[in-house]
Design a protein around this motif. Structure first.
Motif: not given
Length: 329
Positions: A213-231, A234-238
């Motif tokens: 998982s460390l080899e991958k990075k989280e991708v935050l696509l949307y962040n408004k009010e208290e809603l966050e949408i991430f990509e 495809k890795d359960d652990n990450l």
């Protein structure tokens, strides 16, 4: 036994055989599971018993209709024996696989080997990649290497052999502490596994998952009010790490049971407060709202655009749908 046989997806396989506890157990486990393989064994002419081991390998090959490849070798000095033996062994495997079109090598490395390696590298000074090099599936040159026993202890394999009355040999050189691996085996790894097998096994599994998982990075696509949408990674652990990090910022700590439930259910509400949804492409995290009446038009737009149900009320309350669609389309 927590085997990884489902990872073996090839038909032309070569088993690295020694007639010892690990490879003898693996021979019969592969037979029981109808996984095709042939044998390769190296005689280093270091012990008198090695002739009996080769004879046993020939006996098994004949009885179970397996091809067998035998390499004769010898050493004048014990210095750096383990490295020299490994180099000879893998050169032999490479030649067989290239000459006879095998797709994969199957080795009998098990949990004790994995812990011994970890301890050896740890005491030399190593990073995560060096500490955790015992992967269930890896690649070498033009073939795969499978290690289906890496989460099984030697004690478990011994019990399997004895229960099924399967013949095996004990390598007497394993008692010689001139070899560094034997020193760690006799003084540390065997004792640790005898007392803490489950914890050690789980820790090594989790560390491997974390490394991937460390080899991958989280991708935050949307962040408004208290809603966050991430990509969705495809890795359960990450994905769990992403969700865990988001919830910690909101003052919530996930339990092990909650983590497992999130992965299983994909969409749920944590502590009656936060809605989480793992969709095919995205992860949604936002406060969970109830008692809101959504318009028919809004619900239809959410359905068409695959907006998770438990997040719809929050998105409706703060009029976020248009800005979300611009980001995820």
């Amino acid at each position: 036994m927590q085997l990884s046989l489902n990872l073996i997806n090839t038909q032309r396989n070569l088993l690295a055989f020694s007639a010892g506890v690990d490879s003898s157990a693996l021979f019969f486990i592969l037979l029981e599971n109808n996984i095709p393989f042939d044998l390769a064994i190296v005689d280093y002419n270091y012990r008198k018993q090695s002739k009996e081991e080769v004879a046993y390998a020939k006996e098994l090959a004949l009885k179970y209709d397996k091809k067998i490849y035998i390499k004769e070798s010898s050493f004048e000095k014990l210095s750096n024996f383990e490295k020299k033996a490994r180099d000879i062994r893998y050169k032999f495997f490479d030649e067989i696989i290239n000459d006879h079109s095998y797709e994969a090598l199957i080795t009998a490395h098990q949990l004790n080997d994995k812990l011994e390696w970890f301890l050896m590298q740890f005491t030399k000074g190593a990073g995560l990649n060096e500490l955790l090099s015992f992967e269930e599936v890896s690649k070498r040159k033009n073939y795969k290497i499978f290690k289906p026993l890496v989460n099984i202890s030697r004690e478990t394999l011994l019990n399997y052999l004895n229960k099924n009355k399967i013949k095996y040999f004990i390598d007497e050189s394993n008692n010689n502490e001139i070899f560094k691996r034997n020193y760690f085996r006799r003084n540390f790894s065997n004792r640790l596994l005898k007392e803490f097998e489950t914890g050690i096994k789980n820790s090594l599994i989790y560390l491997n998952e974390d490394l991937k998982s460390l080899e991958k990075k989280e991708v935050l696509l949307y962040n408004k009010e208290e809603l966050e949408i991430f990509e969705n990674s495809k890795d359960d652990n990450l994905n769990i790490r992403i969700i865990d990090k988001s919830l910690k910022k909101r003052g919530l700590l996930l339990s092990k049971k909650q983590r497992e439930e999130i992965i299983k259910e994909k969409e749920l509400v944590v502590s009656h407060k936060i809605a989480i949804s793992i969709e095919k492409e995205f992860i949604y995290i936002c406060p969970y709202l109830t008692n809101l009446t959504l318009t028919k038009e809004f619900k239809e737009l959410c359905r068409i655009n695959k907006i998770p149900k438990k997040c719809r009320a929050y998105i409706y309350r703060f009029e976020l749908l248009d800005s979300i669609l611009k980001k995820i389309k």
